[in-house]
Design a protein around this motif. Structure first.
Motif: not given
Length: 350
Positions: A59, A300-302, A298, A295-296, A54, A307, A132
């Motif tokens: 990321p 991008v974060t996950f 988002d 969690e998913n 990342e 993830g 993403n």
């Protein structure tokens, strides 16, 4: 006598812990890096550097600044039908699969026309991948390199991955040299530039433009044996390509990578279990589904499939911790992932 029995018990526990540790380590190694479908056919080993998954700016993936799958000697091309079968085996990516097949067909017909001495239009194989993190961009880039090699368009078919830090130096004149070395490794294959828009820094002391100019020149000088794929987030990639006439004229084919659905992510987790000879208890599968759903929200974060990979690895650690506390561990227990393991991987959350 009691002391002797206790010593023997400790020895058995230590032996069981070593077995669990070695099996977990072995399974993690054999997973490889492909989390989208069945394992790829054996390829030459990758030459790796400092890992980077990342970047601070966006990321997408933390790969090393420079990584190449190039073999020291030329490898024979693989069968096109095998490569397309591998493409079909990947979970999700339906729109991308159609685009890759269309591109493959276009190249094949282009070659047939050339063989019949018919006029052939200029064919640009350079691509822009947008989407993403964890949506399979690097996986498809690697497969495309092998497809182009199979079709005879590239002499080697290796993939060289870089980001800004692998191309741009801090002083005048050094960036062209640094970028030139990367391009030399990529000749005969595909140069994959992650977070490509980071090259367009725009500051007075920024040398990203020097890297862009060097790459554009190489794309022209080696247009018969070099393909460049620029990758990154939606929107930012379009802005980057359209910010430079040279880029705009060479990159006219865009592939968008959609986020994975909940069921596709769950399929990826199941597939990793199958590859590692693990069995998910029904309650454990529901725990995994619940976790991914939460969690998913988002992507991008996950990180989509990334993830899932992170969760899977945490689950294996938690399973090993649970089994290490047992006096005896059966083969079936070594292969079973329980709801307790998944819950522990989630930090005890329900």
């Amino acid at each position: 006598m009691a002391r002797k029995d206790e010593s023997k018990k400790d020895q058995i526990i230590l032996q069981q812990m070593e077995v669990i540790r070695s099996m977990t380590e072995h399974n993690l190694r054999r997973m490889g890096t492909d989390f989208w479908g069945t394992p790829a056919p054996a390829r030459p080993p990758e030459t790796t550097g400092t890992s980077r998954e990342e970047t601070p700016t966006a990321p997408e993936k933390q790969r090393e600044p420079e990584k190449t799958t190039a073999p020291e000697a030329k490898t024979p091309p693989e069968k096109l039908e095998d490569l397309l079968a591998e493409l079909d085996s990947y979970i999700g990516l339906e729109a991308v699969k159609r685009e890759v097949r269309s591109l493959t067909n276009l190249v094949k017909v282009h070659q047939l026309r050339r063989q019949q001495e018919l006029p052939v239009p200029a064919l640009s194989l350079h691509l822009v991948f947008s989407g993403n993190p964890g949506t399979g961009k690097t996986t498809i880039a690697r497969l495309l390199a092998r497809i182009y090699h199979s079709l005879g368009l590239l002499s080697q078919g290796q993939l060289v991955e870089v980001d800004r830090s692998g191309l741009v130096a801090g002083y005048v004149g050094q960036t062209a040299i640094k970028t030139g070395k990367v391009l030399e490794k990529a000749l005969g294959g595909v140069l994959f530039i992650d977070e490509a828009y980071a090259l367009n820094g725009g500051g007075d002391n920024d040398f990203g433009q020097e890297a862009i100019d060097t790459i554009l020149k190489a794309m022209e000088d080696h247009r018969d044996d070099l393909v460049v794929i620029a990758a990154g987030y939606d929107g930012l990639m379009e802005q980057f390509i359209h910010s430079n006439p040279g880029l705009e004229s060479r990159f006219n084919r865009f592939l968008h990578f959609d986020d994975y659905s909940l069921e596709e992510l769950l399929d990826i987790f199941r597939m990793q279990c199958k590859k590692g000879c693990y069995q998910l208890e029904p309650a454990a599968e529901e725990q995994v589904r619940s976790y991914i759903r939460a969690e998913n929200s988002d992507p991008v974060t996950f990180g989509n499939a990334r993830g899932v990979r992170n969760l899977f690895e945490r689950v294996l650690v938690c399973q090993a911790n649970r089994l290490a506390a047992l006096e005896q561990v059966s083969r079936e227990e070594l292969m079973t992932i329980t709801a307790e393991d998944v819950s522990a991987a989630r930090g005890g959350a329900s």
